[in-house]
Design a protein around this motif. Structure first.
Motif, mmCIF file in Angstrom:
data_model
loop_
_atom_site.group_PDB
_atom_site.id
_atom_site.type_symbol
_atom_site.label_atom_id
_atom_site.label_comp_id
_atom_site.label_asym_id
_atom_site.label_seq_id
_atom_site.Cartn_x
_atom_site.Cartn_y
_atom_site.Cartn_z
ATOM 1 N N GLY A 113 72.034 55.218 52.402
ATOM 2 C CA GLY A 113 72.351 55.933 51.171
ATOM 3 C C GLY A 113 73.607 55.453 50.483
ATOM 4 N N LYS A 114 74.068 54.215 50.805
ATOM 5 C CA LYS A 114 75.318 53.713 50.239
ATOM 6 C C LYS A 114 75.122 52.859 48.986
ATOM 7 N N MET A 115 73.894 52.642 48.562
ATOM 8 C CA MET A 115 73.657 51.791 47.403
ATOM 9 C C MET A 115 73.743 52.584 46.112
ATOM 10 N N ASP A 116 73.836 51.886 45.003
ATOM 11 C CA ASP A 116 73.829 52.494 43.679
ATOM 12 C C ASP A 116 72.369 52.665 43.259
ATOM 13 N N PHE A 117 71.867 53.895 43.335
ATOM 14 C CA PHE A 117 70.438 54.149 43.080
ATOM 15 C C PHE A 117 70.082 54.080 41.600
ATOM 16 N N SER A 118 71.079 53.907 40.740
ATOM 17 C CA SER A 118 70.777 53.769 39.313
ATOM 18 C C SER A 118 70.351 52.348 38.968
ATOM 19 N N LYS A 119 70.517 51.421 39.934
ATOM 20 C CA LYS A 119 70.171 50.023 39.697
ATOM 21 C C LYS A 119 69.057 49.585 40.650
ATOM 22 N N PRO A 120 68.194 48.678 40.206
ATOM 23 C CA PRO A 120 67.132 48.191 41.097
ATOM 24 C C PRO A 120 67.707 47.330 42.209
#
Length: 316
Positions: free
Chosen positions: A100-107
Motif C-alpha cells: 500500500g505504499k504506491m501512489d494509487f492515483s498513477k498507473p
C-alpha cells in the motif's frame, strides 16, 4: 380454533409468495448481470480483487491464463506467485503496491514473464479498498501495453541514435555534454576521431563504400568501449567519445586499443584501408569544463590530421 389455523396458513402463503417474488427478482438480476459477467470473464485485461497485507484473491479473471495453462488455478492457490513472474527491476514496484505504499492515483507499469520466457509490459490501474479507515484490499486491472512500449522504445532509440552506424547521434551527445557540464561532476575524458581521406574514397569508390567504412569505424569504436562509454557520430566521418568516471591512463589505453583494432582490420583489407586521426583531453572535474575539454580534443585531432597530410606531401 379454525381461524388460528387459517391465520397460520395465510402467513405461510404470504411468506411463500414473498419468497417467490424475491427469487424471481434474483433470477432477473442474474439474467441481467450474466452478459456483464461473461464480458468480464472473456476480456483480455486481467481483473482482480485481492486482500492485503496477507495476499488472498477473491477474484482473478481467467485472462491470466494467457501467461500459460493452469496459471489461474496456481495463482488463486498462491497469490505470491506473481513475484516469481515480475521483472527484477520492477520487483520493488510490486512490493510497494502490495504494502500500500504506491501512489494509487498513477498507473503502475511493470513487466511480467510469460510461459515462453518473454517479459511482457503491463499497465495496471489499482484501487485501494478501505474498511474502518484501514487498507484491507486492492482491486485493479492489468492491461497489456507491450506493443505500445516496444514502439515507444523504438522511437526513443531512433531519436537518440545515428541511423547509419547505430551509435549515439549528435543530439544525444550534446545532451550528455550539458549534463556533465552543469549537473553531474565526474572525472571526464573526451576523444575525437575523424576518418582520413573519406572524400577521396567517396569520389573514387562511391558513397556506399564510404558508408561501409564509417560503419566499420563505428563497430571498432564500440568493440573497444565499455558499457559506460558514450560513442556518438557527430556527422559525416567524425566521431566523439565521452568517458565519464575514468582516468587519463584509461583514456590513453582505449585509444591504443582502437589503433590496434584498426591495424588488425587493415591487415585483412589491404585494398581499402581504414585510418583515423585521433585527439583526446582529460580533466578531473567535468562541471563547467566540457566545452574546453571538447575543443582541446578536437584541436589535437586536427593537429594529428594535419601532421599526416604534411607527411604524405613529404613522401611524394
Amino acid at each position: 380454533m379454525w381461524y388460528v389455523v387459517l391465520g397460520v396458513v395465510i402467513i405461510l402463503l404470504a411468506a411463500c409468495i414473498k419468497q417467490y417474488y424475491q427469487l424471481a427478482q434474483m433470477r432477473q438480476q442474474v439474467d441481467y448481470l450474466k452478459p456483464l459477467i461473461d464480458t468480464v470473464e472473456n476480456v483480455k485485461d486481467i481483473i482482480y480483487y485481492c486482500e492485503i497485507p496477507q495476499l488472498k484473491y477473491h477474484y482473478l479473471s481467467p485472462a491470466v491464463n494467457r501467461f500459460g495453462p493452469n496459471i489461474h488455478e496456481e495463482h488463486m492457490k498462491d497469490p505470491y506467485k506473481i513475484f516469481d513472474m515480475v521483472h527484477p527491476e520492477d520487483y520493488e514496484k510490486l512490493e510497494n503496491k502490495a504494502s500500500g505504499k504506491m501512489d494509487f492515483s498513477k498507473p503502475l507499469t511493470i513487466r511480467l514473464l510469460d510461459d515462453k520466457g518473454n517479459y511482457v509490459w503491463f499497465e495496471e490501474y489499482a484501487t485501494p479498498v478501505y474498511k474502518d479507515g484501514k487498507l484491507v484490499a486492492l482491486q485493479g486491472i492489468f492491461r497489456n501495453i507491450d506493443d505500445k512500449m516496444k514502439l515507444q522504445q523504438q522511437l526513443e532509440y531512433e531519436v537518440s541514435h545515428d541511423g547509419l552506424t547505430n551509435v549515439y547521434n549528435r543530439t544525444f551527445f550534446q545532451t550528455k555534454m550539458g549534463l556533465f557540464n552543469k549537473i553531474k561532476d565526474v572525472p571526464m575524458g573526451v576523444i575525437i576521431c575523424d576518418l582520413d581521406q573519406l572524400k577521396y574514397i567517396n569520389d573514387n569508390y562511391g558513397h556506399q563504400t564510404g558508408d561501409r567504412l564509417i560503419i566499420e569505424a563505428a563497430d571498432i569504436l564500440t568493440n573497444c568501449a565499455n558499457e559506460e562509454t558514450i560513442i556518438a557520430r557527430l556527422g559525416g566521418d567524425e566521431f566523439a567519445i565521452l568517458l565519464p568516471n575514468t582516468t587519463e591512463e584509461d583514456v590513453v589505453a582505449l585509444i591504443n586499443k582502437v589503433i590496434q583494432n584498426l591495424n588488425y582490420h587493415n591487415s585483412f583489407n589491404e585494398n581499402l584501408q581504414l585510418h583515423m586521426s585521433i585527439g583526446y583531453s582529460y580533466i578531473h572535474s567535468s562541471i563547467r569544463n566540457m566545452e574546453c575539454l571538447y575543443n582541446e580534443a578536437d584541436h589535437q585531432m586536427y593537429t594529428a590530421k594535419s601532421a599526416k597530410r604534411v607527411l604524405a606531401r613529404l613522401r611524394k
